[in-house]
Motif scaffolding. Sequence first.
Motif, PDB file in Angstrom:
ATOM      1  N   PRO A 190       0.808  -1.240   0.000  1.00 39.64           N
ATOM      2  CA  PRO A 190       0.000   0.000   0.000  1.00 39.64           C
ATOM      3  C   PRO A 190       0.829   1.273   0.000  1.00 39.64           C
ATOM      4  CG  PRO A 190      -0.155  -1.137   2.119  1.00 39.64           C
ATOM      5  CD  PRO A 190       0.547  -2.070   1.196  1.00 39.64           C
ATOM      6  N   GLY A 191       2.012   1.269   0.629  1.00 41.31           N
ATOM      7  CA  GLY A 191       2.854   2.463   0.684  1.00 41.31           C
ATOM      8  C   GLY A 191       3.983   2.375  -0.319  1.00 41.31           C
ATOM      9  N   LEU A 192       4.232   3.451  -1.063  1.00 39.72           N
ATOM     10  CA  LEU A 192       5.247   3.419  -2.109  1.00 39.72           C
ATOM     11  C   LEU A 192       6.656   3.292  -1.545  1.00 39.72           C
ATOM     12  CD1 LEU A 192       5.609   3.407  -5.114  1.00 39.72           C
ATOM     13  CD2 LEU A 192       5.503   5.911  -5.129  1.00 39.72           C
ATOM     14  N   SER A 193       6.946   3.991  -0.441  1.00 45.67           N
ATOM     15  CA  SER A 193       8.287   3.883   0.146  1.00 45.67           C
ATOM     16  C   SER A 193       8.546   2.468   0.648  1.00 45.67           C
ATOM     17  CB  SER A 193       8.462   4.903   1.278  1.00 45.67           C
ATOM     18  OG  SER A 193       7.516   4.685   2.299  1.00 45.67           O
ATOM     19  N   GLU A 194       7.528   1.822   1.242  1.00 43.17           N
ATOM     20  CA  GLU A 194       7.688   0.437   1.685  1.00 43.17           C
ATOM     21  C   GLU A 194       7.891  -0.504   0.494  1.00 43.17           C
ATOM     22  OE1 GLU A 194       5.072   2.480   4.786  1.00 43.17           O
ATOM     23  OE2 GLU A 194       5.219   2.434   2.603  1.00 43.17           O
ATOM     24  N   ALA A 195       7.167  -0.243  -0.587  1.00 42.80           N
ATOM     25  CA  ALA A 195       7.307  -1.081  -1.774  1.00 42.80           C
ATOM     26  C   ALA A 195       8.704  -0.969  -2.377  1.00 42.80           C
ATOM     27  CB  ALA A 195       6.249  -0.692  -2.814  1.00 42.80           C
ATOM     28  N   VAL A 196       9.227   0.256  -2.446  1.00 43.86           N
ATOM     29  CA  VAL A 196      10.564   0.447  -3.005  1.00 43.86           C
ATOM     30  C   VAL A 196      11.627  -0.117  -2.064  1.00 43.86           C
ATOM     31  CG1 VAL A 196      12.258   2.186  -3.727  1.00 43.86           C
ATOM     32  CG2 VAL A 196       9.856   2.425  -4.401  1.00 43.86           C
ATOM     33  N   ASP A 197      11.421   0.037  -0.758  1.00 46.93           N
ATOM     34  CA  ASP A 197      12.355  -0.553   0.195  1.00 46.93           C
ATOM     35  C   ASP A 197      12.387  -2.076   0.047  1.00 46.93           C
ATOM     36  OD1 ASP A 197      14.104  -0.300   2.639  1.00 46.93           O
ATOM     37  OD2 ASP A 197      12.506  -1.538   3.482  1.00 46.93           O
ATOM     38  N   TRP A 198      11.235  -2.699  -0.158  1.00 49.39           N
ATOM     39  CA  TRP A 198      11.184  -4.147  -0.376  1.00 49.39           C
ATOM     40  C   TRP A 198      11.968  -4.527  -1.628  1.00 49.39           C
ATOM     41  CZ3 TRP A 198       9.539  -7.602  -4.069  1.00 49.39           C
ATOM     42  CH2 TRP A 198       9.383  -8.936  -3.658  1.00 49.39           C
ATOM     43  N   GLU A 199      11.827  -3.723  -2.695  1.00 46.59           N
ATOM     44  CA  GLU A 199      12.583  -3.972  -3.931  1.00 46.59           C
ATOM     45  C   GLU A 199      14.091  -3.912  -3.673  1.00 46.59           C
ATOM     46  OE1 GLU A 199      12.013  -4.654  -7.166  1.00 46.59           O
ATOM     47  OE2 GLU A 199       9.843  -4.925  -6.939  1.00 46.59           O
ATOM     48  N   ILE A 200      14.509  -2.929  -2.889  1.00 49.13           N
ATOM     49  CA  ILE A 200      15.938  -2.790  -2.585  1.00 49.13           C
ATOM     50  C   ILE A 200      16.442  -4.046  -1.867  1.00 49.13           C
ATOM     51  CG2 ILE A 200      17.595  -1.509  -1.159  1.00 49.13           C
ATOM     52  CD1 ILE A 200      15.830   1.001  -1.716  1.00 49.13           C
ATOM     53  N   ARG A 201      15.647  -4.557  -0.926  1.00 40.51           N
ATOM     54  CA  ARG A 201      16.056  -5.749  -0.179  1.00 40.51           C
ATOM     55  C   ARG A 201      16.066  -6.999  -1.060  1.00 40.51           C
ATOM     56  NH1 ARG A 201      12.252  -6.622   3.314  1.00 40.51           N
ATOM     57  NH2 ARG A 201      11.045  -4.694   3.290  1.00 40.51           N
ATOM     58  N   GLN A 202      15.366  -6.939  -2.181  1.00 41.65           N
ATOM     59  CA  GLN A 202      15.413  -8.057  -3.140  1.00 41.65           C
ATOM     60  C   GLN A 202      16.540  -7.903  -4.153  1.00 41.65           C
ATOM     61  OE1 GLN A 202      13.300 -10.539  -2.289  1.00 41.65           O
ATOM     62  NE2 GLN A 202      12.851  -9.017  -0.689  1.00 41.65           N
ATOM     63  N   GLY A 203      17.293  -6.796  -4.038  1.00 40.55           N
ATOM     64  CA  GLY A 203      18.444  -6.623  -4.917  1.00 40.55           C
ATOM     65  C   GLY A 203      18.282  -5.592  -6.018  1.00 40.55           C
ATOM     66  N   THR A 204      17.140  -4.940  -6.111  1.00 41.87           N
ATOM     67  CA  THR A 204      16.941  -3.890  -7.120  1.00 41.87           C
ATOM     68  C   THR A 204      17.789  -2.668  -6.770  1.00 41.87           C
ATOM     69  OG1 THR A 204      14.672  -4.625  -7.491  1.00 41.87           O
ATOM     70  CG2 THR A 204      15.238  -2.430  -8.289  1.00 41.87           C
ATOM     71  N   ARG A 205      18.496  -2.141  -7.750  1.00 37.45           N
ATOM     72  CA  ARG A 205      19.346  -0.964  -7.546  1.00 37.45           C
ATOM     73  C   ARG A 205      18.511   0.300  -7.747  1.00 37.45           C
ATOM     74  NH1 ARG A 205      24.982  -1.770  -8.163  1.00 37.45           N
ATOM     75  NH2 ARG A 205      25.211   0.190  -9.320  1.00 37.45           N
ATOM     76  N   ILE A 206      18.438   1.135  -6.722  1.00 39.04           N
ATOM     77  CA  ILE A 206      17.707   2.402  -6.776  1.00 39.04           C
ATOM     78  C   ILE A 206      18.713   3.531  -6.581  1.00 39.04           C
ATOM     79  CG2 ILE A 206      15.886   3.829  -5.754  1.00 39.04           C
ATOM     80  CD1 ILE A 206      14.792   1.338  -7.086  1.00 39.04           C
ATOM     81  N   ALA A 207      18.883   4.336  -7.612  1.00 33.30           N
ATOM     82  CA  ALA A 207      19.863   5.424  -7.563  1.00 33.30           C
ATOM     83  C   ALA A 207      19.368   6.574  -6.688  1.00 33.30           C
ATOM     84  CB  ALA A 207      20.157   5.928  -8.974  1.00 33.30           C
ATOM     85  N   ALA A 208      20.298   7.233  -5.990  1.00 34.44           N
ATOM     86  CA  ALA A 208      19.985   8.391  -5.150  1.00 34.44           C
ATOM     87  C   ALA A 208      20.284   9.671  -5.933  1.00 34.44           C
ATOM     88  CB  ALA A 208      20.816   8.355  -3.870  1.00 34.44           C
ATOM     89  N   VAL A 209      19.275  10.531  -6.082  1.00 38.42           N
ATOM     90  CA  VAL A 209      19.421  11.802  -6.800  1.00 38.42           C
ATOM     91  C   VAL A 209      19.136  12.935  -5.825  1.00 38.42           C
ATOM     92  CG1 VAL A 209      18.619  13.207  -8.738  1.00 38.42           C
ATOM     93  CG2 VAL A 209      18.704  10.700  -8.956  1.00 38.42           C
ATOM     94  N   LYS A 210      20.085  13.831  -5.652  1.00 36.75           N
ATOM     95  CA  LYS A 210      19.926  14.932  -4.684  1.00 36.75           C
ATOM     96  C   LYS A 210      19.050  16.033  -5.266  1.00 36.75           C
ATOM     97  CE  LYS A 210      20.792  17.295  -0.898  1.00 36.75           C
ATOM     98  NZ  LYS A 210      22.091  17.933  -0.615  1.00 36.75           N
ATOM     99  N   ALA A 211      18.048  16.455  -4.506  1.00 36.97           N
ATOM    100  CA  ALA A 211      17.159  17.532  -4.954  1.00 36.97           C
ATOM    101  C   ALA A 211      17.854  18.876  -4.889  1.00 36.97           C
ATOM    102  CB  ALA A 211      15.901  17.559  -4.088  1.00 36.97           C
ATOM    103  N   HIS A 212      17.544  19.752  -5.827  1.00 41.76           N
ATOM    104  CA  HIS A 212      18.012  21.137  -5.775  1.00 41.76           C
ATOM    105  C   HIS A 212      17.152  21.935  -4.789  1.00 41.76           C
ATOM    106  CE1 HIS A 212      20.715  20.902  -9.335  1.00 41.76           C
ATOM    107  NE2 HIS A 212      19.861  19.959  -9.699  1.00 41.76           N
ATOM    108  N   SER A 213      15.845  21.871  -4.975  1.00 47.82           N
ATOM    109  CA  SER A 213      14.920  22.623  -4.116  1.00 47.82           C
ATOM    110  C   SER A 213      13.648  21.814  -3.953  1.00 47.82           C
ATOM    111  CB  SER A 213      14.614  23.993  -4.730  1.00 47.82           C
ATOM    112  OG  SER A 213      13.747  24.733  -3.903  1.00 47.82           O
ATOM    113  N   TRP A 214      13.280  21.579  -2.706  1.00 50.17           N
ATOM    114  CA  TRP A 214      12.090  20.774  -2.400  1.00 50.17           C
ATOM    115  C   TRP A 214      11.503  21.276  -1.097  1.00 50.17           C
ATOM    116  CZ3 TRP A 214      11.577  17.688   2.033  1.00 50.17           C
ATOM    117  CH2 TRP A 214      10.446  16.859   2.081  1.00 50.17           C
ATOM    118  N   GLN A 215      10.182  21.265  -0.998  1.00 49.42           N
ATOM    119  CA  GLN A 215       9.553  21.733   0.220  1.00 49.42           C
ATOM    120  C   GLN A 215       8.224  21.036   0.409  1.00 49.42           C
ATOM    121  OE1 GLN A 215      10.912  24.058   2.446  1.00 49.42           O
ATOM    122  NE2 GLN A 215       9.260  23.337   3.770  1.00 49.42           N
ATOM    123  N   ASP A 216       8.047  20.452   1.585  1.00 50.60           N
ATOM    124  CA  ASP A 216       6.764  19.887   1.966  1.00 50.60           C
ATOM    125  C   ASP A 216       6.184  20.738   3.091  1.00 50.60           C
ATOM    126  OD1 ASP A 216       4.569  18.260   2.198  1.00 50.60           O
ATOM    127  OD2 ASP A 216       5.616  16.606   3.180  1.00 50.60           O
TER     128      ASP A 216
END
Length: 388
Positions: A177-203
């Motif tokens: 149900p949660g996208l971050s949990e889904a992607v974290d599960w993929e990482i633990r299965q060996g999927t490579r997820i690249a880290a891209v640094k944001a220039h400007s972001w605000q929540d």
Amino acid sequence: MSLQAVILAAGEGIRLRPLTQNRPKALIPVANKPIIEHTILSLLEAGIRDIIVVVGYRKEQVMRHLARLSLPVMIVRQTEQLGTAHALISARDRIAGDVLVLPGDNYIDPDSVRDIARIKNSLLYTTHRQPSNFGVVTIEEDLITSITEKPAHASRMTVSCGVYHLGSDLLKRIVLPGLSEAVDWEIRQGTRIAAVKAHSWQDAIYPWDLLVMNDRLLPFITPEKSGLISSLSVIQGKVSVGQGTRIGPGTVITGPVIIGEDCTIGPHVVIEPGTSIGSRVRIEPFSLIRRSILMDDVVIASHCSISGSVLGEGCTLGEYSAAMYSGGFIPSGDTAIHAACGVIMGNGVFCKPSVMFENTIVGNEVTIGGRSDLRFSCTCIPDKTKVM
């Protein structure tokens, strides 16, 4: 085929109440545009025009707003708000290949969109002083190695911006149900997820965070001097004044400031930097507005002083009222939240003269009358309360 983008705008934004009681978080105006519109503009500037928006909470409002835009946007409905991955899955049949996924209630700049669009299977990250409000990420050699959603005690300050570039194969495998949990599960299965640094972001997690987002967006407004502006007023810096607005003599406006259409400002009003004023707002003589957001149809009577505040639609403040920016703890259910604001008001608040607010939240359709010289500090007034 060009990269598609899916904007997730189905959420409610409970922690932003009272401002989200009657509208979704994605439609809260910042720098006089709904947050989702800033996201769409960043996508367009980055060259992405195939846009899908997933709607849910108060979906009719979002759909009406999107229908007024010049760009055709595809709408998908999330029938139940069951998480970000579920929202993305709702749109999966409309996605032809790789996809860029963005929250509709965050600001993300065009350069960050360009950077992540170049790297398939990647996540946008930044640093934040309050990481426990977000997905905390660990990074090794430019790869994401874990995502922990809203940990009680964060060991680092690197957080996910909620922006992903997902390849079509990865997209097909998402089921959680949660996208971050889904992607974290993929990482633990060996999927490579690249880290891209944001220039400007605000929540904006809490209502007072909107002031920071407003600070970030106002410098990008286009200066415009429409309406009727007195030659005896002083306007300096980057200022936008909408059509039909009247600026009276002796008024001083220092940008960045944006003022909507059909407003009446002054005479002898001071508006200081970091202020967004919606349409049909009236600010009467000898009042001061500093680093605040005033939504449509607000009335500020004479001799008021408003600082570090967010006022919802149709609020009225009587003369000699004040909102003084300060920090402290505001009650919230069984706990208290550290806040920093003058006053946060929902829609339709009526306030009699000579009332002072300090680090206070006022709900929707509240009436404050009764004796003179009332003062509210570090408190929360529920919706539809009558203070007599």
